[in-house]
Every structure is written in C-alpha cells, then in structure tokens.
Design a protein around this motif. Structure first.
Motif, PDB file in Angstrom:
ATOM      1  N   VAL A  20    -104.188 -14.600 -53.016  1.00 20.92           N
ATOM      2  CA  VAL A  20    -104.471 -14.028 -52.436  1.00 20.92           C
ATOM      3  C   VAL A  20    -105.710 -13.079 -53.400  1.00 20.92           C
ATOM      4  N   ASP A  21    -106.361 -12.990 -52.167  1.00 20.41           N
ATOM      5  CA  ASP A  21    -107.390 -12.391 -52.486  1.00 20.41           C
ATOM      6  C   ASP A  21    -107.832 -10.459 -52.672  1.00 20.41           C
ATOM      7  N   TYR A  22    -107.370 -10.711 -53.820  1.00 19.54           N
ATOM      8  CA  TYR A  22    -106.876  -8.806 -54.512  1.00 19.54           C
ATOM      9  C   TYR A  22    -108.263  -8.165 -54.158  1.00 19.54           C
ATOM     10  N   SER A  23    -109.225  -8.222 -53.707  1.00 21.13           N
ATOM     11  CA  SER A  23    -110.945  -7.563 -53.452  1.00 21.13           C
ATOM     12  C   SER A  23    -110.436  -6.728 -51.869  1.00 21.13           C
ATOM     13  N   ASP A  24    -109.287  -7.436 -50.681  1.00 18.84           N
ATOM     14  CA  ASP A  24    -109.415  -7.440 -49.524  1.00 18.84           C
ATOM     15  C   ASP A  24    -108.824  -5.986 -49.726  1.00 18.84           C
ATOM     16  N   PRO A  25    -109.797  -5.613 -48.972  1.00 20.80           N
ATOM     17  CA  PRO A  25    -109.124  -4.066 -48.681  1.00 20.80           C
ATOM     18  C   PRO A  25    -107.718  -3.161 -48.079  1.00 20.80           C
ATOM     19  N   ALA A  26    -107.009  -4.285 -47.271  1.00 24.49           N
ATOM     20  CA  ALA A  26    -105.953  -3.793 -46.486  1.00 24.49           C
ATOM     21  C   ALA A  26    -105.334  -3.874 -47.872  1.00 24.49           C
ATOM     22  N   LEU A  27    -105.708  -4.481 -48.985  1.00 21.04           N
ATOM     23  CA  LEU A  27    -104.138  -4.359 -49.681  1.00 21.04           C
ATOM     24  C   LEU A  27    -104.431  -3.059 -50.348  1.00 21.04           C
ATOM     25  N   PRO A  28    -103.530  -2.923 -51.089  1.00 21.74           N
ATOM     26  CA  PRO A  28    -103.424  -1.793 -52.410  1.00 21.74           C
ATOM     27  C   PRO A  28    -104.448  -1.865 -53.443  1.00 21.74           C
ATOM     28  N   PRO A  29    -104.552  -1.168 -53.584  1.00 19.59           N
ATOM     29  CA  PRO A  29    -105.946  -1.332 -54.880  1.00 19.59           C
ATOM     30  C   PRO A  29    -105.470  -1.148 -56.640  1.00 19.59           C
ATOM     31  N   GLY A  30    -105.380  -2.161 -57.400  1.00 17.68           N
ATOM     32  CA  GLY A  30    -105.150  -2.977 -58.630  1.00 17.68           C
ATOM     33  C   GLY A  30    -103.827  -3.730 -58.642  1.00 17.68           C
ATOM     34  N   LEU A  31    -103.832  -3.867 -57.102  1.00 17.98           N
ATOM     35  CA  LEU A  31    -102.685  -5.457 -57.697  1.00 17.98           C
ATOM     36  C   LEU A  31    -103.726  -7.023 -58.318  1.00 17.98           C
ATOM     37  N   ASP A  32    -102.618  -7.525 -58.973  1.00 16.70           N
ATOM     38  CA  ASP A  32    -103.107  -8.862 -59.433  1.00 16.70           C
ATOM     39  C   ASP A  32    -102.980  -9.756 -59.699  1.00 16.70           C
ATOM     40  N   ALA A  33    -102.558 -10.903 -59.569  1.00 19.35           N
ATOM     41  CA  ALA A  33    -101.267 -11.618 -59.613  1.00 19.35           C
ATOM     42  C   ALA A  33    -100.737 -11.511 -60.648  1.00 19.35           C
ATOM     43  N   THR A  34    -100.599 -10.922 -62.268  1.00 14.03           N
ATOM     44  CA  THR A  34     -99.150 -10.562 -62.848  1.00 14.03           C
ATOM     45  C   THR A  34     -98.595  -9.903 -61.738  1.00 14.03           C
ATOM     46  N   GLY A  85     -95.206  -8.555 -48.025  1.00 15.89           N
ATOM     47  CA  GLY A  85     -96.921  -8.422 -46.996  1.00 15.89           C
ATOM     48  C   GLY A  85     -98.050  -8.961 -47.370  1.00 15.89           C
ATOM     49  N   GLY A  86     -97.708  -9.767 -48.581  1.00 13.49           N
ATOM     50  CA  GLY A  86     -99.262 -10.613 -48.725  1.00 13.49           C
ATOM     51  C   GLY A  86     -99.701 -11.413 -47.834  1.00 13.49           C
ATOM     52  N   ILE A  87     -98.727 -12.128 -47.141  1.00 10.65           N
ATOM     53  CA  ILE A  87     -98.827 -12.463 -45.475  1.00 10.65           C
ATOM     54  C   ILE A  87     -98.964 -11.596 -44.271  1.00 10.65           C
ATOM     55  N   ARG A  88     -98.436 -10.474 -44.472  1.00  8.97           N
ATOM     56  CA  ARG A  88     -98.618  -9.357 -43.402  1.00  8.97           C
ATOM     57  C   ARG A  88     -99.564  -8.563 -43.103  1.00  8.97           C
ATOM     58  N   ILE A  89    -100.030  -8.250 -44.022  1.00 10.57           N
ATOM     59  CA  ILE A  89    -100.921  -7.052 -44.228  1.00 10.57           C
ATOM     60  C   ILE A  89    -102.242  -7.596 -44.344  1.00 10.57           C
ATOM     61  N   PRO A  90    -103.118  -8.536 -44.802  1.00 11.11           N
ATOM     62  CA  PRO A  90    -104.268  -8.335 -44.775  1.00 11.11           C
ATOM     63  C   PRO A  90    -104.468  -8.893 -43.226  1.00 11.11           C
ATOM     64  N   PRO A  91    -105.170  -8.275 -42.412  1.00 13.58           N
ATOM     65  CA  PRO A  91    -105.215  -9.171 -41.159  1.00 13.58           C
ATOM     66  C   PRO A  91    -105.948  -9.994 -40.913  1.00 13.58           C
ATOM     67  N   LYS A  92    -106.519 -10.924 -41.940  1.00  9.68           N
ATOM     68  CA  LYS A  92    -107.136 -12.032 -41.605  1.00  9.68           C
ATOM     69  C   LYS A  92    -105.825 -13.240 -42.103  1.00  9.68           C
TER      70      LYS A  92
END
Length: 133
Positions: A20-34, A85-92
């Motif tokens: 996951v690209d956690y820098s994507d602004p479409a995702l909630p801030p503060g997420l990471d793999a852990t 949501g990681g599949i559905r939310i980011p426009p890319k």
C-alpha cells in the motif's frame, strides 16, 4: 447461509499491507502496514465472534490479484465477499477494484459483495448484506 456446511462463509479480500502507498492522500493519515495487519486480525476475530467462517486473501496490486481471488473462490462456497477499502478507496486502484468485483461476480455469482472502510469494520460490512446482526 450456504446449505452445504450450514455456517456462513466469508472471504475478506485486501491488499497486502506492505504494497500500500500510505502517502496517498485518499487514505486516512497515520496508516501503516503494522496498523493494517492489526486491523485485519481484529476484523477476522470479529467475524469469528459472530460465528462466521472467514478466510483472508491478501493480494498484490497487479495482474496476479484476480487469479488469486478466483482460486480462493474455487475452494469454498462463500456467502459474502468483502473487498477492502485499500482496494476500493484510492482512485489509482479503480481498475484493480473493477477487475476484482467482476472476478467475484463471475466466480461466486450467489455471494453478496460488501465493502468495508477499514479492516475493523469488515464484520459490519458483511452483516449489512447478510442481515445477521
């Protein structure tokens, strides 16, 4: 509920958290793999607590995703498939999202398709479609 084993079967499809690209602004801030791994574990526990048998299929955001989901769907009769949501939310990820929805539609035509917003609300997404509060 499926008739073969009389237990509700759920497939939870999500991206491998490390892809996951956690820098994507479409995702909630503060997420990471852990945090995503912890959320997935909690989501799986919440489904088990409702008496559902849940399987997890993590995919990569590439051409292998549809094949992995199709193979998983061939292993059991699922009552509901949740696409994360990681599949559905980011426009890319729109193309990947469309491919996976159509894969589920073709490989499991009797399964409901649900969408979560975060891994922890996966059981609620399933319940909306199974009406099993």
């Amino acid at each position: 509920m499926n008739e073969l084993d009389e237990v509700t079967r759920v497939l939870f499809v999500g991206l491998e958290p490390e892809t996951v690209d956690y820098s994507d602004p479409a995702l909630p801030p503060g997420l990471d793999a852990t945090k995503i791994h912890a959320g997935i574990a909690l989501g799986m526990q919440l489904m088990a607590a409702r008496g559902w048998r849940a399987d997890l299929r993590l995919v990569r955001p590439d051409e292998t995703a549809a094949v992995a989901v199709e193979r998983q769907l061939a292993t059991a009769t699922y009552d509901c498939v949740v696409i994360g949501g990681g599949i559905r939310i980011p426009p890319k990820n729109l193309s990947l999202f469309e491919i996976l929805v159509n894969t589920v539609h073709k490989a499991a035509p009797n399964a409901s398709i649900a969408f979560n917003t975060i891994p922890e609300d996966t059981a609620d997404a399933v319940a909306r479609w199974l009406k099993a509060e």
